[in-house]
Design a protein around this motif. Structure first.
Motif, short mmCIF file in Angstrom:
data_model
loop_
_atom_site.label_atom_id
_atom_site.label_comp_id
_atom_site.label_asym_id
_atom_site.label_seq_id
_atom_site.Cartn_x
_atom_site.Cartn_y
_atom_site.Cartn_z
N GLU A 35 44.13 -9.66 31.71
CA GLU A 35 44.77 -10.24 30.44
C GLU A 35 45.28 -11.54 30.86
O GLU A 35 46.17 -12.38 31.65
N PHE A 36 45.77 -12.48 29.86
CA PHE A 36 45.93 -13.95 29.93
C PHE A 36 46.93 -13.60 28.52
O PHE A 36 47.34 -13.61 27.60
N VAL A 37 47.80 -14.19 29.77
CA VAL A 37 49.73 -14.24 28.94
C VAL A 37 49.80 -15.78 28.95
O VAL A 37 51.59 -15.81 28.59
N GLY A 38 49.69 -16.48 29.17
CA GLY A 38 50.00 -17.82 28.77
C GLY A 38 49.49 -19.25 29.18
O GLY A 38 48.82 -19.09 29.82
N ILE A 39 49.55 -20.28 29.19
CA ILE A 39 49.14 -21.57 29.66
C ILE A 39 50.98 -22.65 30.13
O ILE A 39 51.35 -22.45 29.82
N TYR A 40 49.81 -23.55 31.13
CA TYR A 40 50.51 -24.07 32.15
C TYR A 40 49.94 -25.39 32.18
O TYR A 40 49.15 -25.35 32.89
N HIS A 41 50.45 -26.90 31.03
CA HIS A 41 49.48 -27.89 31.38
C HIS A 41 50.65 -28.92 32.45
O HIS A 41 51.49 -29.33 31.71
N PRO A 42 50.50 -28.14 33.94
CA PRO A 42 51.42 -29.70 33.98
C PRO A 42 51.56 -31.22 34.64
O PRO A 42 52.13 -31.78 34.06
N LYS A 43 50.85 -31.29 34.11
CA LYS A 43 50.09 -33.00 34.33
C LYS A 43 51.36 -33.41 32.18
O LYS A 43 51.03 -34.98 32.11
N GLU A 44 51.00 -33.02 31.35
CA GLU A 44 51.62 -33.44 30.58
C GLU A 44 52.73 -33.80 30.74
O GLU A 44 53.49 -33.32 31.62
N SER A 53 55.61 -14.08 25.29
CA SER A 53 57.13 -12.85 26.38
C SER A 53 56.58 -11.87 25.91
O SER A 53 57.21 -11.01 26.55
N ASP A 54 56.23 -11.12 24.93
CA ASP A 54 56.47 -9.46 24.66
C ASP A 54 55.13 -8.86 25.75
O ASP A 54 56.09 -7.80 26.19
N ARG A 55 54.44 -10.10 25.58
CA ARG A 55 52.80 -8.77 27.28
C ARG A 55 53.38 -9.05 27.81
O ARG A 55 53.58 -8.25 29.02
N VAL A 56 54.00 -9.97 28.28
CA VAL A 56 54.96 -10.83 30.28
C VAL A 56 55.93 -9.58 30.03
O VAL A 56 56.11 -9.41 31.19
N GLN A 57 57.04 -9.20 29.32
CA GLN A 57 58.19 -8.69 29.51
C GLN A 57 57.20 -6.69 29.54
O GLN A 57 58.02 -6.07 30.58
N TYR A 58 56.47 -6.71 29.04
CA TYR A 58 55.31 -4.96 29.01
C TYR A 58 54.99 -5.26 30.04
O TYR A 58 55.72 -4.16 31.39
N TRP A 59 54.28 -6.38 31.42
CA TRP A 59 53.57 -6.35 31.90
C TRP A 59 55.24 -5.83 33.39
O TRP A 59 54.61 -5.72 34.12
N LEU A 60 55.82 -6.65 33.49
CA LEU A 60 56.88 -6.87 34.35
C LEU A 60 56.92 -5.71 34.51
O LEU A 60 57.89 -4.69 35.37
N GLY A 61 57.51 -5.12 32.75
CA GLY A 61 58.08 -3.06 33.09
C GLY A 61 57.00 -1.72 33.12
O GLY A 61 58.38 -1.05 33.54
N LEU A 74 58.58 -18.46 34.38
CA LEU A 74 59.56 -17.72 34.11
C LEU A 74 60.52 -18.06 33.53
O LEU A 74 61.05 -17.52 32.79
N SER A 75 60.99 -18.54 35.02
CA SER A 75 62.23 -18.62 34.98
C SER A 75 62.36 -19.40 33.80
O SER A 75 63.81 -19.55 33.77
N LYS A 76 62.49 -20.91 33.95
CA LYS A 76 62.24 -22.22 32.84
C LYS A 76 62.73 -21.04 30.95
O LYS A 76 62.91 -21.98 30.16
N THR A 77 61.25 -20.52 30.78
CA THR A 77 60.95 -19.75 30.25
C THR A 77 62.59 -19.06 29.14
O THR A 77 62.51 -18.55 28.30
N GLY A 78 62.89 -18.21 30.40
CA GLY A 78 64.02 -17.55 30.14
C GLY A 78 63.34 -15.99 29.92
O GLY A 78 64.35 -14.92 29.78
N ASP A 79 62.18 -15.38 30.62
CA ASP A 79 61.55 -14.47 30.44
C ASP A 79 62.21 -14.01 31.92
O ASP A 79 62.35 -12.23 31.80
N TRP A 80 62.11 -14.44 32.73
CA TRP A 80 62.29 -13.35 33.96
C TRP A 80 63.87 -12.97 34.32
O TRP A 80 64.65 -11.78 34.69
N GLN A 81 64.77 -13.94 33.34
CA GLN A 81 66.28 -13.15 33.12
C GLN A 81 66.40 -12.03 32.11
O GLN A 81 67.24 -11.88 32.42
N LYS A 82 65.57 -12.50 31.17
CA LYS A 82 65.35 -11.77 29.89
C LYS A 82 65.02 -9.59 30.62
O LYS A 82 65.88 -9.14 30.31
N PHE A 83 64.20 -9.43 31.60
CA PHE A 83 63.71 -8.79 32.44
C PHE A 83 64.78 -8.39 33.33
O PHE A 83 65.47 -7.81 33.67
#
Length: 173
Positions: A35-44, A53-61, A74-83
């Motif tokens: 499954e694709f759960v997000g994108i990251y473009h570091p050069k912008e 977020s909901d799909r990441v929380q599911y897979w971490l769960g 995930l730490s920057k977006t807050g999903d890791w802290q939420k988990f």
């Protein structure tokens, strides 16, 4: 089967763009993903991060393990802290919304004093009428100029004959 949340590299040379994917740990880096759960473009500037977020929380769960770069994202977006049940981080920087290109162009055109398409169409009949009037007045002016030139030539000739007669009379005396 061990499931990982990791980055799938895309983009060009020296222009990396990543997808955050859920994949089997035995597959290649750019191989098949579950499954694709997000994108990251570091050069912008600032870096573009979008995570479902909901799909990441599911897979971490259900036991998926994030790779180190994904854990940092995930730490920057807050999903890791939420988990983990930790306090949320400060919000991410977001790039300002891009202005509509047409609106920017029209504003610049008005500022520069340029005419837009509507004003050109509205002023076209006025310009044609003004051009006709100016050609008529120019024609009249050109007709008047030869008469004026002739009159000045006659005056110049009269002056020269007067001066000649005065010089002749001065010589006689």
């Amino acid at each position: 089967m061990a499931v990982k949340i990791r980055l799938l590299r895309m983009g060009k040379i020296r222009q990396p763009q990543y997808r955050i994917v859920v994949a089997d740990s035995r597959t290649k880096r750019d191989g098949r993903a579950i499954e694709f759960v997000g994108i990251y473009h570091p050069k912008e500037d600032p870096s573009r991060i979008e995570v479902k977020s909901d799909r990441v929380q599911y897979w971490l769960g259900v036991g998926a393990q994030p790779s180190d770069p994904v854990r940092a994202i995930l730490s920057k977006t807050g999903d890791w802290q939420k988990f983990k049940g930790l306090p949320a981080p400060e919000p991410l920087k977001v790039a300002p919304a891009k202005a509509d290109k047409n609106a920017v162009y029209e504003a610049e055109a008005k500022a520069a004093g340029a005419e837009t398409e509507e004003t050109k169409k509205a002023e076209a009949p006025k310009k044609k009428a003004a051009a006709k009037k100016s050609t008529k007045s120019e024609a009249k002016a050109t007709e008047a100029k030869p008469a004026e030139v002739k009159a000045t030539e006659v005056k110049d000739e009269a002056k020269t004959t007067d001066t000649e007669t005065t010089t002749d009379s001065a010589k006689e005396s």
